[in-house]
Design a protein around this motif. Structure first.
Motif, PDB file in Angstrom:
ATOM      1  N   ARG A 175       0.860  -1.184   0.000  1.00  0.00           N
ATOM      2  CA  ARG A 175       0.000   0.000   0.000  1.00  0.00           C
ATOM      3  C   ARG A 175       0.896   1.234   0.000  1.00  0.00           C
ATOM      4  O   ARG A 175       1.441   1.619   1.032  1.00  0.00           O
ATOM      5  N   PHE A 176       1.062   1.843  -1.174  1.00  0.00           N
ATOM      6  CA  PHE A 176       1.878   3.049  -1.281  1.00  0.00           C
ATOM      7  C   PHE A 176       1.007   4.290  -1.090  1.00  0.00           C
ATOM      8  O   PHE A 176      -0.198   4.249  -1.342  1.00  0.00           O
ATOM      9  N   PRO A 177       1.607   5.411  -0.654  1.00  0.00           N
ATOM     10  CA  PRO A 177       0.805   6.597  -0.335  1.00  0.00           C
ATOM     11  C   PRO A 177       0.155   7.237  -1.554  1.00  0.00           C
ATOM     12  O   PRO A 177       0.734   7.275  -2.632  1.00  0.00           O
ATOM     13  N   ARG A 178      -1.054   7.718  -1.363  1.00  0.00           N
ATOM     14  CA  ARG A 178      -1.751   8.539  -2.351  1.00  0.00           C
ATOM     15  C   ARG A 178      -1.516   9.967  -1.881  1.00  0.00           C
ATOM     16  O   ARG A 178      -2.117  10.394  -0.887  1.00  0.00           O
ATOM     17  N   GLY A 179      -0.654  10.712  -2.580  1.00  0.00           N
ATOM     18  CA  GLY A 179      -0.231  12.036  -2.109  1.00  0.00           C
ATOM     19  C   GLY A 179      -1.371  13.040  -2.038  1.00  0.00           C
ATOM     20  O   GLY A 179      -2.260  13.045  -2.891  1.00  0.00           O
TER      21      GLY A 179
ATOM     22  N   THR B 225      -3.983  13.363  -0.184  1.00  0.00           N
ATOM     23  CA  THR B 225      -5.366  12.887  -0.069  1.00  0.00           C
ATOM     24  C   THR B 225      -5.878  12.987   1.363  1.00  0.00           C
ATOM     25  O   THR B 225      -7.013  12.609   1.643  1.00  0.00           O
TER      26      THR B 225
ATOM     27  N   ALA C  13       8.584   6.390  -0.547  1.00  0.00           N
ATOM     28  CA  ALA C  13       8.080   5.111  -0.019  1.00  0.00           C
ATOM     29  C   ALA C  13       8.588   3.945  -0.866  1.00  0.00           C
ATOM     30  O   ALA C  13       8.958   2.893  -0.337  1.00  0.00           O
TER      31      ALA C  13
ATOM     32  N   ILE D 196       4.659  -3.222   4.446  1.00  0.00           N
ATOM     33  CA  ILE D 196       3.946  -3.174   3.163  1.00  0.00           C
ATOM     34  C   ILE D 196       2.867  -2.098   3.158  1.00  0.00           C
ATOM     35  O   ILE D 196       2.141  -1.936   2.187  1.00  0.00           O
TER      36      ILE D 196
ATOM     37  N   GLU E 274      -0.175   7.468   3.373  1.00  0.00           N
ATOM     38  CA  GLU E 274       0.036   8.829   3.858  1.00  0.00           C
ATOM     39  C   GLU E 274      -0.631   8.973   5.229  1.00  0.00           C
ATOM     40  O   GLU E 274      -1.799   8.627   5.383  1.00  0.00           O
TER      41      GLU E 274
END
Lengths: 356, 180
Positions: A200-204, A206, A232, B150, B154
């Motif tokens: 799960r990578f960040p959604r900038g 948001t 990330a 993982i 944000e």
């Protein structure tokens, strides 16, 4: 001048030398020469190399476009050229060529906004643009959401990146993953073999403090940030390396791509919904990304927004888009720019064609 | 011009709890800068080099819209009032000091503050004095021994950095000049 003007457009804002010829909304020629191969070893475009390549390819590209269209310079009603935004040295070559042609032929010259031309090109594929139109432009150098009130005179910037462009994030992540340049197609290809939900990578931008609500919008409601996402991905890769584990390249690529595409499509659809925009045009080189097209189509359909994506050869940088927008500008009765203008690497979208 | 010395005259470390604090620090440093000054910014991908430069631009009072220069290599942000312009450069894609010379920073340096991301080892020759600012973030290595992470979503959590500031050459003989 007949009802449908014959326009020759020149584009040189980045690494593509483009000359396009249109008659009204009819595409007659779209000749593009790219210096992309020369930039591979630098992992990105080098402005001086691009400028030199424009110099070498400008005349042959022009000649080929005229041949393809079966017209001569004498037949052309007006000339058009990208004045910005773009790479300074690259823009100068196209502008110098256009001014020389205008001086030699006496034809009127229009200085055209590159970003708005990515929207204007829509008229060449599917005809007149609809009312209440939004545009999502995604490329190596750009990530923008536009509101098109009137194509030739009134375009608003709703949102843009506050750090890296989406295509630039692709290039950087491709480098972290050892996938080479350009990053977009490389990541898109290997992402198909990975699990987009693995990480799960960040959604900038948001989080509520940035987005706010429709009535009380936050500072960055429609803006993008891909810098935290890039960080990330770097941390993710580093932790596998530190533990001596194999880096799950396909899963990271797929999860990264999902993060980019998720936030880009969500914000574009939100901007349309909240501004009463019922159609959305997708443009820029990253429009070729398969996952972006797929998710944007699905989300537009759910929100009742008509999505319009010009064919790929018109989405990437080209001269036909400059000619297409100029043709609309000419038909709207806007005066030509003349020869007294300079390139503007940071030209805002509100300057659709430069005034003399 | 070659720097007088290749080792710093002094080095200071300052902790920053989040991006806003980093930008405020950068804005204060901007107060000590003038035309001709050179800053080399280093730190891993995502360490906050562009974030720092945004604060610097704010402090200098130049035209905004400071975003990553990776794609264009160099971007000029003109001064909005009296004062130097800001030239924001990314040397990541450039291989050597020779390629730095190709982008002709010498033309803008006398009237600008020049900030070069990834300039270490490539750009020292541009001035006889310069500041190096190294930004350090937690890296994936620091997480060795723990579970593989993982979820990078944000969050509101602070994202701390350490700024390691070093002065080189006569211009920066006195660290008190920075007013930190």
């Amino acid at each position: 001048m007949s009802a449908a003007p014959l326009i020759l457009g020149i584009e040189s804002s980045c690494d593509e030398t483009g000359v396009g010829i249109v008659r009204g909304t009819e595409l007659l020629a779209n000749t593009v020469s790219t210096s992309m191969e020369q930039h591979v070893r630098f992992g990105g475009v080098i402005p001086e190399i691009a400028a030199r390549a424009h110099l070498e390819t400008m005349i042959p590209t022009l000649q080929q476009a005229l041949d393809t269209a079966g017209v001569s310079l004498d037949d052309v009603d007006a000339l058009a050229v990208t004045s910005g935004p773009g790479l300074s040295g690259a823009l100068m070559v196209g502008v110098a060529a256009a001014k020389a042609l205008a001086a030699a032929t006496g034809k009127p010259l229009y200085a055209i906004n590159h970003l708005v031309a990515h929207v204007g090109v829509g008229v060449l594929d599917g005809g007149e643009l609809p009312e209440n139109l939004g545009a999502l432009l995604v490329s190596g150098g750009h990530t923008e959401i536009l509101k098109v009130n009137e194509l030739t005179s009134d375009v608003e910037l709703l949102g843009q990146t506050i750090d890296d462009a989406a295509g630039e994030a692709y290039d950087k992540v491709a480098r972290l993953l050892g996938l080479g340049y350009p990053g977009g197609p490389a990541v898109d290809r290997i992402a198909k073999e990975g699990n987009p939900k693995a990480i799960r990578f960040p959604r900038g931008l948001t989080m509520p403090k940035f987005v706010g609500t429709a009535d009380a919008p936050g500072k960055h409601r429609y803006d993008f940030s891909f810098s935290g996402l890039k960080t990330a991905v770097a941390r993710s890769v580093e932790q596998y390396q530190a533990k001596g584990l194999e880096v799950p390249v396909a899963d990271i690529a797929a999860s990264f791509q999902e993060a980019v595409v998720d936030v880009v499509t969500k914000k574009a659809v939100m901007a349309c919904t909240e501004h009463g925009l019922t159609s959305l045009l997708l443009g820029g080189g990253v429009a070729a990304n398969s996952r972006l097209r797929e998710l944007l189509a699905a989300r537009c359909a759910s929100a009742g927004i008509t999505l319009r994506v010009p064919k790929p050869s018109l989405c990437t940088d080209n001269g036909a888009m400059i000619a297409a927008l100029a043709s609309q500008v000419v038909s709207a009765g806007v005066a030509p720019t003349g020869l007294g203008f300079a390139t503007d690497p940071g030209q805002p979208v509100t300057q659709i064609s430069l005034t003399a | 011009m070659k720097p007088v010395t290749d080792s710093p005259l002094w080095t200071r470390e300052i902790e920053s709890i989040d991006a806003e604090t980093t930008q405020a620090l950068a804005a204060r440093i901007a107060g000590a800068l003038g035309p001709g000054d050179l800053i080399l910014l280093s730190g891993e991908l995502g360490a906050g080099k562009t974030t720092f430069t945004q604060g610097l631009g704010e402090g200098l009072g130049v035209r905004g819209g400071i975003i990553s220069p990776t794609f264009v290599l160099a971007r000029v942000h003109p001064a909005l009032a009296d004062g130097p312009d800001l030239v924001h450069v990314d040397a990541y894609r450039l291989g050597s000091s020779g390629e730095i010379d190709d982008i002709d920073l010498e033309a803008t340096m006398p009237t600008s503050v020049t900030v070069i991301e990834w300039g270490r080892g490539k750009a020292e020759h541009l001035a006889d004095s310069y500041l190096e600012i190294h930004l350090l973030r937690a890296t994936g290595d620091d997480e060795a021994g723990e579970e593989i992470i993982i979820d990078f979503e944000e969050t509101d959590e602070d994202d701390p950095r350490v700024l390691r500031i070093s002065g080189y050459g006569p211009r920066w003989a006195d660290p008190a000049l920075l007013g930190l």
